[in-house]
Motif scaffolding. Structure first.
Motif, PDB file in Angstrom:
ATOM      1  N   GLU A  65       0.912  -1.134  -0.054  1.00 47.57           N
ATOM      2  CA  GLU A  65      -0.171  -0.008  -0.140  1.00 47.57           C
ATOM      3  C   GLU A  65       1.131   1.095   0.059  1.00 47.57           C
ATOM      4  N   GLY A  66       0.660   2.077  -0.912  1.00 46.40           N
ATOM      5  CA  GLY A  66       1.508   3.167  -1.024  1.00 46.40           C
ATOM      6  C   GLY A  66       0.685   4.464  -0.593  1.00 46.40           C
ATOM      7  N   LEU A  67       1.167   5.202   0.306  1.00 49.43           N
ATOM      8  CA  LEU A  67       0.383   6.498   0.611  1.00 49.43           C
ATOM      9  C   LEU A  67       1.295   7.764   0.401  1.00 49.43           C
ATOM     10  N   ARG A  68       0.664   8.740   0.001  1.00 43.53           N
ATOM     11  CA  ARG A  68       1.508  10.043  -0.384  1.00 43.53           C
ATOM     12  C   ARG A  68       0.812  11.191   0.345  1.00 43.53           C
ATOM     13  N   HIS A  69       1.772  11.807   1.015  1.00 42.38           N
ATOM     14  CA  HIS A  69       1.325  13.042   1.637  1.00 42.38           C
ATOM     15  C   HIS A  69       2.063  14.246   1.068  1.00 42.38           C
ATOM     16  N   PRO A  70       1.408  15.471   1.613  1.00 42.52           N
ATOM     17  CA  PRO A  70       2.248  16.807   1.104  1.00 42.52           C
ATOM     18  C   PRO A  70       3.573  16.703   1.551  1.00 42.52           C
ATOM     19  N   ALA A  71       4.498  17.197   0.855  1.00 42.43           N
ATOM     20  CA  ALA A  71       5.784  17.447   1.289  1.00 42.43           C
ATOM     21  C   ALA A  71       6.111  18.386   2.181  1.00 42.43           C
ATOM     22  N   ALA A  72       7.046  18.241   3.081  1.00 41.89           N
ATOM     23  CA  ALA A  72       7.306  19.147   4.316  1.00 41.89           C
ATOM     24  C   ALA A  72       7.342  20.560   3.612  1.00 41.89           C
ATOM     25  N   PRO A  73       7.006  21.456   4.277  1.00 35.49           N
ATOM     26  CA  PRO A  73       7.564  23.052   4.090  1.00 35.49           C
ATOM     27  C   PRO A  73       9.075  22.949   3.610  1.00 35.49           C
ATOM     28  N   GLY A  74       9.152  23.795   2.711  1.00 37.54           N
ATOM     29  CA  GLY A  74      10.722  23.820   2.108  1.00 37.54           C
ATOM     30  C   GLY A  74      11.026  22.593   1.442  1.00 37.54           C
ATOM     31  N   ALA A  75      10.432  21.707   1.122  1.00 37.91           N
ATOM     32  CA  ALA A  75      11.057  20.521   0.586  1.00 37.91           C
ATOM     33  C   ALA A  75      10.782  20.399  -0.969  1.00 37.91           C
ATOM     34  N   GLY A  76      10.208  21.721  -1.328  1.00 34.05           N
ATOM     35  CA  GLY A  76       9.979  21.737  -2.891  1.00 34.05           C
ATOM     36  C   GLY A  76       8.567  21.547  -3.430  1.00 34.05           C
ATOM     37  N   GLY A  77       7.681  21.357  -2.346  1.00 31.13           N
ATOM     38  CA  GLY A  77       6.407  20.992  -2.758  1.00 31.13           C
ATOM     39  C   GLY A  77       6.140  19.719  -3.310  1.00 31.13           C
ATOM     40  N   GLY A  78       5.066  19.282  -3.839  1.00 30.73           N
ATOM     41  CA  GLY A  78       4.596  18.072  -4.190  1.00 30.73           C
ATOM     42  C   GLY A  78       4.227  17.186  -3.070  1.00 30.73           C
ATOM     43  N   LEU A  79       4.414  15.711  -3.380  1.00 27.39           N
ATOM     44  CA  LEU A  79       4.049  14.649  -2.449  1.00 27.39           C
ATOM     45  C   LEU A  79       5.016  13.795  -1.999  1.00 27.39           C
ATOM     46  N   THR A  80       5.297  13.463  -0.781  1.00 30.51           N
ATOM     47  CA  THR A  80       6.367  12.307  -0.410  1.00 30.51           C
ATOM     48  C   THR A  80       5.442  10.916  -0.290  1.00 30.51           C
ATOM     49  N   ALA A  81       6.069   9.947  -0.954  1.00 33.62           N
ATOM     50  CA  ALA A  81       5.368   8.651  -0.840  1.00 33.62           C
ATOM     51  C   ALA A  81       6.021   7.715   0.097  1.00 33.62           C
ATOM     52  N   GLN A  82       5.411   6.959   0.732  1.00 36.31           N
ATOM     53  CA  GLN A  82       5.934   5.735   1.550  1.00 36.31           C
ATOM     54  C   GLN A  82       4.942   4.456   1.165  1.00 36.31           C
ATOM     55  N   GLU A  83       5.952   3.565   1.363  1.00 32.33           N
ATOM     56  CA  GLU A  83       5.276   2.248   0.716  1.00 32.33           C
ATOM     57  C   GLU A  83       5.417   1.156   2.039  1.00 32.33           C
ATOM     58  N   HIS A  84       4.096   0.599   2.044  1.00 30.43           N
ATOM     59  CA  HIS A  84       3.996  -0.164   3.116  1.00 30.43           C
ATOM     60  C   HIS A  84       3.585  -1.725   2.776  1.00 30.43           C
ATOM     61  N   THR A  85       4.419  -2.849   3.277  1.00 30.09           N
ATOM     62  CA  THR A  85       3.843  -4.010   3.053  1.00 30.09           C
ATOM     63  C   THR A  85       2.565  -4.469   3.760  1.00 30.09           C
ATOM     64  N   VAL A  86       1.845  -5.234   3.384  1.00 31.13           N
ATOM     65  CA  VAL A  86       0.397  -5.504   4.037  1.00 31.13           C
ATOM     66  C   VAL A  86       0.747  -7.052   4.308  1.00 31.13           C
ATOM     67  N   PRO A  87       0.520  -7.542   5.641  1.00 27.18           N
ATOM     68  CA  PRO A  87       0.476  -8.658   6.181  1.00 27.18           C
ATOM     69  C   PRO A  87      -0.839  -9.401   5.874  1.00 27.18           C
ATOM     70  N   ASP A  88      -0.932 -10.619   5.318  1.00 22.06           N
ATOM     71  CA  ASP A  88      -2.199 -11.402   5.028  1.00 22.06           C
ATOM     72  C   ASP A  88      -2.570 -12.087   6.597  1.00 22.06           C
ATOM     73  N   ARG A  89      -3.493 -12.588   6.216  1.00 19.41           N
ATOM     74  CA  ARG A  89      -4.512 -13.371   7.530  1.00 19.41           C
ATOM     75  C   ARG A  89      -3.526 -13.944   8.592  1.00 19.41           C
ATOM     76  N   VAL A  90      -2.356 -14.743   8.101  1.00 19.61           N
ATOM     77  CA  VAL A  90      -1.784 -15.719   8.627  1.00 19.61           C
ATOM     78  C   VAL A  90      -0.290 -14.949   8.838  1.00 19.61           C
ATOM     79  N   GLY A  91      -0.048 -13.538   8.621  1.00 13.15           N
ATOM     80  CA  GLY A  91       1.090 -13.032   8.868  1.00 13.15           C
ATOM     81  C   GLY A  91       2.269 -13.046   7.811  1.00 13.15           C
ATOM     82  N   ARG A  92       1.809 -13.684   6.450  1.00  9.60           N
ATOM     83  CA  ARG A  92       2.787 -13.583   5.617  1.00  9.60           C
ATOM     84  C   ARG A  92       2.966 -12.226   4.837  1.00  9.60           C
ATOM     85  N   LEU A  93       4.228 -11.714   4.389  1.00  6.46           N
ATOM     86  CA  LEU A  93       4.633 -10.687   3.601  1.00  6.46           C
ATOM     87  C   LEU A  93       4.872 -10.771   2.199  1.00  6.46           C
TER      88      LEU A  93
END
Length: 97
Positions: A28-56
């Motif tokens: 799951e990728g989440l994008r948020h507004p960049a911090a002030p002074g970082a040139g604008g735009g969005l910053t992105a973070q990618e998260h791995t989603v565990p399934d029902r039994v904990g596999r990644l």
């Protein structure tokens, strides 16, 4: 609104993306507004989603960076899990690595 695409340029325009690999939610990728002074735009973070039994499902970019390891070692630290290639063990197919 839900957008289904294979186009990375389209995916970069939304605040949340869900990647499906082998029929399962993998990241799951989440994008948020960049911090002030970082040139604008969005910053992105990618998260791995565990399934029902904990596999990644690790992102392909992550597994490629591990090199030719057949398997990985997991090391539990106080606040995270480390993933290390296991290059000391022979592969079951007899190949090196």
């Amino acid at each position: 609104m839900l957008i289904v695409t294979h186009g990375p340029l389209v995916a970069e325009q939304v605040h949340r993306t869900v990647r499906i690999r082998d029929g399962r939610t993998s990241t799951e990728g989440l994008r948020h507004p960049a911090a002030p002074g970082a040139g604008g735009g969005l910053t992105a973070q990618e998260h791995t989603v565990p399934d029902r039994v904990g596999r990644l499902q690790l992102p392909r970019e992550s597994t490629e960076s591990l090199g030719p390891a057949h398997r990985v070692r997991l090391v539990l630290a106080a606040d995270h899990i480390e993933v290390w290639p296991d290059r000391d063990q022979p592969r079951p197919d007899g190949a090196g690595g």
